[in-house]
Design a protein around this motif. Structure first.
Motif, PDB file in Angstrom:
ATOM      1  N   PRO A 160       0.803  -1.225   0.000  1.00 39.86           N
ATOM      2  CA  PRO A 160       0.000   0.000   0.000  1.00 39.86           C
ATOM      3  C   PRO A 160       0.835   1.275   0.000  1.00 39.86           C
ATOM      4  N   GLN A 161       2.110   1.171   0.400  1.00 39.37           N
ATOM      5  CA  GLN A 161       2.918   2.400   0.450  1.00 39.37           C
ATOM      6  C   GLN A 161       3.140   3.017  -0.934  1.00 39.37           C
ATOM      7  N   ASP A 217       0.569  11.802  -1.851  1.00 41.14           N
ATOM      8  CA  ASP A 217       0.130  13.023  -2.535  1.00 41.14           C
ATOM      9  C   ASP A 217       0.181  14.195  -1.554  1.00 41.14           C
ATOM     10  N   TRP A 218       0.910  13.999  -0.453  1.00 39.04           N
ATOM     11  CA  TRP A 218       0.947  14.983   0.630  1.00 39.04           C
ATOM     12  C   TRP A 218       2.111  15.939   0.360  1.00 39.04           C
ATOM     13  N   ASP A 250      12.185  -8.965  -2.049  1.00 35.07           N
ATOM     14  CA  ASP A 250      11.526  -8.416  -0.876  1.00 35.07           C
ATOM     15  C   ASP A 250      11.027  -9.576  -0.022  1.00 35.07           C
ATOM     16  N   LYS A 293      -5.030   3.514  -5.271  1.00 36.07           N
ATOM     17  CA  LYS A 293      -5.484   4.648  -4.476  1.00 36.07           C
ATOM     18  C   LYS A 293      -5.262   5.939  -5.269  1.00 36.07           C
ATOM     19  N   ARG A 323       9.298   9.542  -1.825  1.00 35.21           N
ATOM     20  CA  ARG A 323      10.284   9.827  -0.775  1.00 35.21           C
ATOM     21  C   ARG A 323      11.293   8.686  -0.807  1.00 35.21           C
ATOM     22  N   VAL A 324      12.551   9.030  -1.010  1.00 32.61           N
ATOM     23  CA  VAL A 324      13.543   7.998  -1.253  1.00 32.61           C
ATOM     24  C   VAL A 324      14.908   8.478  -0.782  1.00 32.61           C
ATOM     25  N   GLU A 325      15.693   7.562  -0.271  1.00 32.54           N
ATOM     26  CA  GLU A 325      17.085   7.918  -0.042  1.00 32.54           C
ATOM     27  C   GLU A 325      17.820   7.720  -1.363  1.00 32.54           C
ATOM     28  N   PRO A 338      12.830  -4.414   3.159  1.00 36.53           N
ATOM     29  CA  PRO A 338      12.518  -5.599   2.356  1.00 36.53           C
ATOM     30  C   PRO A 338      13.288  -6.830   2.812  1.00 36.53           C
ATOM     31  N   ARG A 367       9.054  -9.542   2.239  1.00 36.45           N
ATOM     32  CA  ARG A 367       7.650  -9.445   2.618  1.00 36.45           C
ATOM     33  C   ARG A 367       6.718  -9.832   1.488  1.00 36.45           C
ATOM     34  N   GLY A 409      18.032   3.797  -5.051  1.00 36.29           N
ATOM     35  CA  GLY A 409      17.359   3.770  -3.761  1.00 36.29           C
ATOM     36  C   GLY A 409      15.972   3.198  -3.955  1.00 36.29           C
ATOM     37  N   ARG A 410      15.496   2.524  -2.931  1.00 33.62           N
ATOM     38  CA  ARG A 410      14.175   1.925  -3.027  1.00 33.62           C
ATOM     39  C   ARG A 410      13.199   2.916  -2.410  1.00 33.62           C
ATOM     40  N   VAL A 411      12.207   3.292  -3.159  1.00 32.64           N
ATOM     41  CA  VAL A 411      11.278   4.319  -2.700  1.00 32.64           C
ATOM     42  C   VAL A 411      10.549   3.831  -1.461  1.00 32.64           C
ATOM     43  N   ALA A 412      10.527   4.669  -0.420  1.00 30.45           N
ATOM     44  CA  ALA A 412       9.869   4.265   0.818  1.00 30.45           C
ATOM     45  C   ALA A 412       8.361   4.440   0.701  1.00 30.45           C
ATOM     46  N   GLU A 413       7.947   5.546   0.061  1.00 29.90           N
ATOM     47  CA  GLU A 413       6.502   5.710  -0.126  1.00 29.90           C
ATOM     48  C   GLU A 413       6.193   6.705  -1.238  1.00 29.90           C
ATOM     49  N   CYS A 461      19.402  -0.725   0.041  1.00 27.52           N
ATOM     50  CA  CYS A 461      18.409  -0.116  -0.860  1.00 27.52           C
ATOM     51  C   CYS A 461      17.972   1.243  -0.353  1.00 27.52           C
TER      52      CYS A 461
END
Lengths: 173, 322, 302, 664, 189
Positions: free
Chosen positions: D352-353, D471-472, D403, D358, D485-487, E86, D405, D464-468, E34
């Motif tokens: 969902p992140q 639309d904020w 991943d 959505k 938002r990503v490192e 992950p 998860r 970097g793997r996008v954390a989320e 990551c």
């Protein structure tokens, strides 16, 4: 009674290492054990694997025979339910396993000494994990080593024979 | 008649049924008595141990010993008779496989003695007196045989040449055995003198067993109305017939009771109990552990059921921690 | 699942001080729901995040002593309303039951203190009680007052849902909204519901803590919420106590009530203003008084 | 039994396997120990037993020492049992007087304690020596092989396999679940790295399937049962009703035009819901067979029986539309089966992140394939769901891959797919394109070169793997955008990147019903749920079930060229099997000595293959060795020990048990 | 100019190995760098090193770099990283472990209020069994930066007037139960 000191003696014997006999089905668990090897997943060496085509071939006599010949634990590995190479040999194993466990319990062999585990061909890790767990569990239970116990049980006979002989010698003298 | 072959009978830990079965030869016993010289038979003839000891070694052609071996005296007698006999025959289930007395191998010596001399409801023994192997009374030493830790089959104590199975063996088998011995054409040593095929072969109900049997419930014989024509297993009643040697003429079956296994396994089986276990559990009609357990709960005492006559000779021999 | 017969209430430090309104409203709500509850006798500090930063073994044992006391009291369900307490207790319980090595040490030390291993104890959160044990249907039935036309943002903070995700889903928690909707409260889509409030940072590195709280308040406002509903005393404190300072620094007109879930539910079930601790709010007092004052015409009896 | 076979003379050979065994097991000590065992005449150790000199050594010993039993302790029997049996056979000995001991996979590779590993090897060798004592000569069984082949799945792998087998002159049945063949490849726009159009290279192969005289094509069909075994599989195929007669429909599509629904209002599966279709439809213009299909869930006639049936009128001349059509079943016999059932893409709602489902402007790569396709729902215009041409697009890699998860494996195609889409999106829109990656994997012919090309096109590569995705907005520049938002691990700081369109490079995973397929055909699955090959390197298409081969992504993620190669390999195996004409089976069947059997019938219901029958005349059970597959379940269950199993006799297993425990 | 180079002898590999054996550290070696942790972290924007970089330092055995970083103290234990990772690495627990080690090794930033708070907190709990929010904050402020007390006054007043400021120092009855604390921390951590 007479058995107690035997057990104690075995438990304290420093040279005792648990020995587990494993019956693995050719298609799933034996293959998984091969995979564990190919992937160099180390596990406890106190296990001896015997290959059968299907866990359904594991005659309860084999399990008892293994115990009678000195195994401290017996592990049976088969395909997961529904995955049996021979359709449902593993279900037959499962049913026998449940009855056999009760017989073993009634004959004084702890539950942890016999284990049935479903391990698919891809589950090399599970082979290593199961063997390690099994060996550890058996180690915690201590030695079964019926070969030695049988000898101890029959010591009462041997002494009699010696006695009889000495009596005989005495008579002849 | 100096040249008649000598035979002997002896009983160890047994119920006496085996002795009875010899008498059951009825008029045939005369034929046997004519053919042989019975030199030792404590239950019927007045010979003593010292008479046997006085015989030259190997002077008896054949001795039939029934009962399992539980005491030091039985052990001594087994050795003695072994020495004096050319052929030693284990007669009946107890000598053959330990028999019912070996079910006591599920308990320790101490448990057995305590129960018998102290705890049994019919016993009053406030001083907790137990028989002792040696006792001084009035300046005389009294001795009793030692009670061993295990009940054993005859061949666990001495070498045995042949086995006559059954609880007790049938007169027909006995007669056949005697005739075989007299004929001099001896089968290989260690042979069980009964057909090497399971009881179903001779079972009058064989036809009624379906080829697609699935067991969904085990019923105990005394809780159920047993159809006198139909295979017991097809009715969910545990029958040891498939795992038991034939030769008994299916007498229990004809009395509408299932086989309890007294003839022991065939020569191809090492553990009768394990085999009937496998045969009964495999066709259970359940796949989930809980369901399986539920069906199996219909066999409340698997050891007593599967090893009724053979615990001493089973692979584990006894309850291993007693 | 059959709801337990009784809960043992573990307050922790906050519910006796800055979060006293949480205690008042929780106990009132449980009373209105006729759920028996009793305070754990002689409880000690859970250790929170601070202790874990100093000594893991001591922090674990500290937490476990409470569970052991509960075990001795024969109660299975320990109710820990503060998120930090909830997590610390829950985590220590896991450490003692899932790591055989650690379990051995734990057992040894507990034994020295004459305490049992708290194996059978479960750590529970009030939201679980409302959502799972009481249930949406029953809450709906028991509702006697509806807060009509008030939009709220449900805010979980971090430790109630993370890392275990037993109280609610760690990514998209929904239970608080469902509970609020059950008593007739309108909730807004609030994407920051599990973002961090900064915890003790407001006290230590003040400007960072303030910034996090500003973001949370601002976004709630942007999504059209008139109030934030929380289930954690530290979140409530941070969001409630620093609004004046945030106003001063940013120049933005933020004055928003920050309520405990149990205050809103307790009110809907018929609880009184003071017994729900509503008088203890610092921000948005006007709105609170306006919403939670019993005026015949504004009230809808169900 | 030993008496029957005369004096037993055993040769024991311990393999070093280079250092694979010798490094952990003291092979010399094991050989010396073996020499002391009863019946052992020679015992040797050698560097590579499976090499020619190794095999010759055994053969020489058989001749010189009159050996009649051979034990080799080396690798797993699954690798070299056959090799050594053949070697023994060439020296004139029955090949089943051989026993293999696994001291590599089961010993040296899993243990590190040299002493313990050596002891274990001794135990295992002793068990084999004791076991081989009881071995007896056996004959290999041969079963004839039906040359016909079944191919399951009509994607690129299935198509290629079917064509290859058919071209060799064998009959092929190609079964596809969907109304058309083509699979996922038909949905792609261009293919990497050459950027040739997927349809242009696929459709000729699809027509070739349709036209091939040796191929029977059944689309909209599913295999429902499989019986038999290698050489003779009996397969039942269900053909679902499409309510249109395939033999009469010519694909003129006038029925679609005529349908009472003037507007298309049902989600078009082929375009992943990005466009709509009518209840009567054709999946895409080049569908094969080019036959329309009616969706019974949508069609008014099929739902209510109350439609004016305009389609029927439109097709009056041909009469191809048949509302009465029922499902039918076809039974076929084939000698081998190729399974190429493909994959499904990861459902990003599970993460969902990333806001899929959505936020309307979050897409999957497969959806974007349709968007950039000239015959797609937008005619090749890359526009967002709200109709804007995006100015900034972010492609997130490893969505549902690598991943713990979701899925642990690398899906292998996403890096290249994303490079391709980045190029195409840039080409179509001129947008700033960001690729968020963990590792860029561009291994393949021309792949790295393509990566270079996209780098040079100015695509932004943010490692970097996008954390989320949210639309904020925290900054005016972010209003109305989706923000990643990503490192940025290259620069070491956290970035917020506003985007108009987010593309999730979704991973490949086993079909939702892969488990059913696996059980239907009696093959295995690996941990990840993809079908299991017999050997990961040397037999990546055969399975543990003889005569069944796997090809394409159903075996594991791979791209088009790899799928095609594996399909060709599977086809070659099937052709070789058919041309040989027979298959040799292990002689491990059960048998009953009639005099010993009491006729208790315990065994009969236990056999899954109905190989045991009760002879009413003799009142005994009999094993049909042709049907027996050698599991041994009946043997274990026979209460009087009267069923035996070749290669796994009771005495053999008992002596193995006693052998491994001799020191206990 | 400070030289930015690390010699391999500076890497404490044994320390890194031990680290991966502790509860929570097991999966550290699975890190694929990551950056999801940093992206998910609400405080990474204030950190001197991102959480990902800290993990990399630990993995490679650069003990002091990891222990001296402010990152570990800024971690608010919100577990956002842990639930997003992950590779299921318990990053929060790793941060806790680093904090503990930094305190023990005396490598934490001295006037940085967070470790001070942690220690004050523990001290009070050890003595009384409970913590009193007011007194902990008060003592922390005294020890790190007394001036901050002035800025806290207003908030304090707000709490006081709403009855939320408790000056009571509570103490549990069976304080002896807690005698295990020093022993446990010495023996096990």
């Amino acid at each position: 009674m007479e058995d107690k000191p035997i057990t104690d003696q075995l438990v304290t014997s420093a040279d005792w290492e648990p020995l587990v006999v494993a019956f693995f089905c050719n298609w799933c668990t034996y293959t998984a054990a091969d995979l564990a090897g190919v992937s160099r997943m180390g596990y406890d060496h106190n296990v001896r694997v015997i290959r059968v085509m299907c866990s359904g071939r594991v005659d309860p006599q084999f399990v008892l025979d293994a115990f009678a010949h000195g195994a401290d634990g017996v592990l049976i590995g088969g395909c997961h339910p529904g995955d049996c190479h021979y359709v449902e040999g593993n279900y037959k194993t499962l049913r026998r396993y449940h009855l056999l466990k009760r017989v073993l319990r009634d004959l004084g062999i702890e539950e942890g000494r016999l284990r049935l585990e479903w391990i698919a061909a891809s589950e090399g890790e599970k082979v290593a994990k199961t063997i390690n767990e099994m060996v550890e569990q058996v180690r915690a239970l201590g030695p079964l080593r019926l070969t030695r116990r049988f000898k101890e049980w029959d010591a009462e006979l041997a002494s009699h024979e010696a006695e009889a002989q000495s009596e005989e010698v005495a008579t002849h003298a | 008649m100096p040249d008649k072959p000598k035979v002997a009978f002896y009983w160890c830990a047994s119920c006496g049924g085996c002795e009875e079965s010899i008498v059951d030869l009825a008029e045939d016993i005369l034929e046997v008595a004519q053919a042989v010289d019975i030199v030792f038979w404590p239950v019927a003839l007045d010979f003593k141990r010292k008479d046997v000891e006085a015989m030259p070694d190997g002077s008896i052609l054949a001795t039939m010993v029934n009962g399992s071996i539980r005491t030091s005296e039985q052990e001594e007698m087994a050795h003695l008779l072994r020495r004096k006999s050319q052929i030693l025959i284990a007669y009946g289930s107890c000598a053959h496989m330990g028999g019912v007395p070996s079910l006591a191998n599920q308990f320790s010596r101490e448990q057995i003695l305590r129960y018998v001399y102290e705890e049994a409801p019919t016993v009053v023994n406030e001083q907790k007196v137990r028989p002792q192997p040696r006792h001084q009374y009035d300046g005389t030493a009294l001795t009793l045989p030692e009670f061993r830790g295990l009940a054993r089959s005859l061949d666990q104590v001495v070498e045995v040449d042949y086995y006559l199975p059954g609880c007790p063996p049938t007169p027909k088998l006995l007669k056949q055995a005697v005739l075989t011995l007299l004929s001099g054409e001896l089968p290989p040593r260690g042979t069980v003198l009964a057909p090497d095929v399971a009881l179903c072969d001779q079972c009058p109900r064989k036809e009624t067993k379906p080829t697609d049997l699935q067991i969904s419930e085990f019923k105990r014989p005394h809780w159920t109305q047993i159809d006198p024509e139909k295979c017991f297993l097809a009715q969910g009643v545990v029958c040891m017939g498939p795992a038991t040697r034939s030769g008994c003429e299916a007498q229990c079956i004809q009395g509408n009771m299932p086989c309890t296994g007294c003839f022991g396994p065939t020569s191809r089986v090492r553990d009768q109990g394990a085999k009937i276990l496998s045969a009964l559990a495999s066709p259970i009609s359940a796949r989930e552990p809980e369901e399986i357990e539920k069906i199996l709960s219909g066999i409340p005492d698997p050891v007593g059921t599967f090893y009724r006559y053979s615990l001493a000779k089973s692979l584990l021999r006894a309850k291993v921690t007693r | 699942m059959e709801p337990p017969a009784k809960y043992l209430y573990y307050p922790g430090c906050s519910l006796k001080a800055t979060g006293v309104a949480y205690e008042e409203s929780l106990l009132t709500t449980l009373r209105l729901l006729e759920i028996p509850v009793e305070e754990l006798s002689d409880w000690n500090c859970c250790g929170a995040t601070a202790y874990m930063s100093v000594s893991e073994a001591s922090a674990t044992l500290l937490a476990l002593r409470n569970l052991a006391l509960a075990h001795q009291a024969g109660t299975k369900d320990v109710l820990a309303p503060c998120s930090a307490c909830y997590l610390t207790l829950r985590k220590s319980h896991e450490l003692a039951t899932h790591y055989p090595e650690a379990a051995k040490d734990v057992e040894r030390f507990l034994e020295q203190a004459g305490l049992p291993r708290p194996d059978s104890v479960r750590v529970r959160h009030p939201l679980e009680v409302l959502y799972t044990d009481v249930g949406i249907q029953r809450l709906r039935e028991l509702t006697v007052r509806r807060l009509q036309g008030v939009r709220m943002a449900s805010y979980y903070g971090c430790q109630a849902v993370r890392p275990y995700g037993e109280v609610d889903d760690p990514h998209e928690p929904v239970r608080m909204d469902e509970v609020l909707r059950a008593v007739g409260v309108e909730t807004v889509d609030y994407p920051l519901k599990t973002k961090c409030c900064g915890g003790s940072l407001t006290g230590t590195i003040h400007e960072v803590g303030l910034r996090l709280n500003y973001i949370l308040l601002k976004e709630a406002q942007r999504k059209g919420a008139q109030a934030i509903v929380t289930i954690c005393p530290l979140c409530q404190f941070n969001l409630d106590a620093y609004q004046r300072e945030i106003r001063k620094q940013t120049g933005e007109p933020i004055d928003m009530p920050v309520l405990y879930l149990t205050q809103v539910i307790g009110w809907a079930l018929g609880g009184g203003f003071r017994e729900l601790g509503l008088h203890r709010a610092i921000s948005g007092r006007k709105l609170i008084e306006q919403w939670f004052t019993v005026k015949k015409e504004a009230e809808t009896y169900v | 039994m030993s008496e029957r076979n005369g004096e037993v003379r055993i040769g024991v050979y311990i393999c070093h396997c280079g250092v694979n065994i010798a490094a952990t097991v003291d092979v010399r000590a094991v050989a010396e120990y073996a020499a002391t065992l009863p019946g052992v005449v020679v015992a040797r150790d050698y560097k590579y037993m499976c090499s020619d000199p190794g095999q010759e050594m055994i053969q020489q010993d058989i001749r010189d020492h009159q050996l009649n039993r051979v034990v080799v302790a080396a690798c797993s029997p699954s690798l070299h049992e056959r090799t050594f049996r053949n070697a023994v056979e060439r020296a004139g000995l029955n090949p089943f007087f051989f026993q293999m001991v696994n001291i590599r996979e089961h010993d040296s590779w899993v243990h590190s304690d040299r002493e313990a590993a050596t002891e274990k090897a001794k135990d295992l060798v002793r068990a084999a020596v004791m076991r081989v004592y009881f071995h007896k000569p056996l004959e290999r069984r041969r079963v004839p092989v039906n040359p016909d082949v079944l191919v399951v799945g009509g994607g690129i792998a299935g198509i290629h396999a079917a064509l290859t087998v058919a071209n060799s002159g064998k009959r092929v049945y190609l079964v596809e679940r969907e109304p058309t063949i083509g699979g996922h490849m038909a949905q792609f726009d261009k293919t990497f790295p050459t950027l040739d159009c997927a349809a242009c290279i696929l459709t000729p192969k699809m027509s070739a399937v349709k036209e091939h005289p040796n191929i029977t094509l059944w689309t909209y069909s599913e295999v429902v049962s499989v019986d038999g075994s290698v050489g003779d599989y009996r397969v039942v195929v269900k053909r679902k009703p499409r309510y249109v007669r395939e033999d009469l429909c010519v694909g003129c599509l006038q029925c679609i035009e005529a349908c009472v629904f003037k507007e298309a209002k049902f989600d078009d599966e082929f375009n992943l819901g990005l466009s709509k279709r009518k209840p009567i439809y054709i999946p895409f213009p080049q569908a094969t067979p080019k036959v329309v299909v009616i969706d019974p869930e949508a069609c008014i006639q099929l739902r209510t029986g109350k439609c004016k049936k305009a389609c029927l009128e439109a097709c009056a001349e041909r009469g191809a539309i048949d509302f009465e059509q029922k499902e039918t079943y076809e039974e076929i016999h084939v000698g081998s089966i190729i399974i190429a059932t493909g994959f499904q893409t990861f459902d990003p709602r599970r993460m969902p992140q990333y806001g899929y489902g959505k936020y309307p402007n979050v897409y999957t790569t497969l959806e974007v394939e349709r968007l950039v396709n000239a015959s797609g729902p937008t005619g090749g215009q890359v526009v967002t769901r709200d109709g804007r041409v995006p100015e900034s697009v972010g492609i997130i890699l490893c969505v549902g891959s690598r991943d713990e998860r979701t899925n642990r494996w690398c899906s292998r195609v996403c890096c290249m797919t994303s490079l391709k889409l980045a190029h195409l999106i840039k080409e179509h829109t001129g947008a700033e394109v960001f690729i968020f990656y963990i590792d860029m994997r561009a291994a393949g012919k021309g792949y790295e070169e393509f990566y270079q090309r996209v780098l040079n096109e100015g695509v932004h590569f943010v490692r970097g793997r996008v954390a989320e995705i949210t639309d904020w907005a925290m900054d005016p520049s972010e209003e109305g955008k989706l923000i990643a938002r990503v490192e940025d691990t290259n620069t070491g700081f956290v970035r917020r990147i506003p985007l108009d369109m987010v593309v999730l490079a979704v991973g490949l995973e086993p079909q939702f019903d892969a488990l059913n397929v696996q059980r239907l055909f009696g093959i295995g699955c690996s941990m990840d749920g993809f079908f299991l090959e017999r050997h990961p390197k040397l037999a990546p298409s055969p399975t543990y079930t003889d005569g069944i081969f796997i090809a394409g992504v159903c075996q594991g993620p791979k791209d088009i060229p790899d799928s095609v190669m594996q399909a060709g390999y599977a086809a070659a195996e099937a052709i070789a099997l058919a041309d040989t004409g027979f298959f040799e089976l292990e002689p491990n069947t059960a048998y009953i000595i009639a005099e010993e059997c009491s006729g208790c019938k315990t065994c009969i219901p236990l056999c899954p293959y109905q190989a045991i029958t009760f002879n009413e005349e003799k009142k005994k059970a009999f094993v049909n060795e042709v049907l027996c597959k050698g599991c041994g379940t009946c043997v274990a269950a026979c209460p009087s020990g009267s069923i035996k199993q070749n290669l796994f006799e009771d005495e053999e297993i008992f002596s193995e048990i006693e052998g491994v425990l001799a020191y206990a | 100019m400070e030289r930015q180079i690390r010699y391999q002898r500076e890497a404490n590999l044994e320390w890194a190995r031990q680290f991966t054996k502790q509860p929570g550290g097991e999966r550290l070696l699975s890190c694929i760098q990551c950056g999801t942790c940093s992206g998910a972290c609400p405080l990474s924007i204030y950190m001197d090193l991102t959480p990902r970089q800290v993990i990399a330092l630990v993995r490679e055995g650069f003990r002091e770099d990891a222990l001296r970083s402010k990152t570990i103290w800024l971690c608010a234990s919100c577990y956002a990283c842990a639930v997003e990772c992950p590779q299921k690495i318990s990053i929060t627990d790793i941060m806790y472990r680093l904090k503990r080690e930094a305190i023990r090794s005396n490598l934490y930033p001295k006037r940085f209020p967070i470790p001070v708070l942690a220690r004050e907190f523990c001290e009070m709990v050890r003595r009384r069994g409970r913590n009193s929010e007011f007194w902990v904050v008060f003592r922390m402020a005294l020890r790190s930066n007394p001036f901050v007390l002035f800025s806290m006054a207003r908030t304090g007043w707000d709490l006081w007037r709403t009855g939320r400021l408790s000056l009571r120092k509570e103490r549990i009855r069976r304080i002896n139960d807690l005698q295990f604390i020093p022993a446990a921390s010495k023996e096990v951590d």
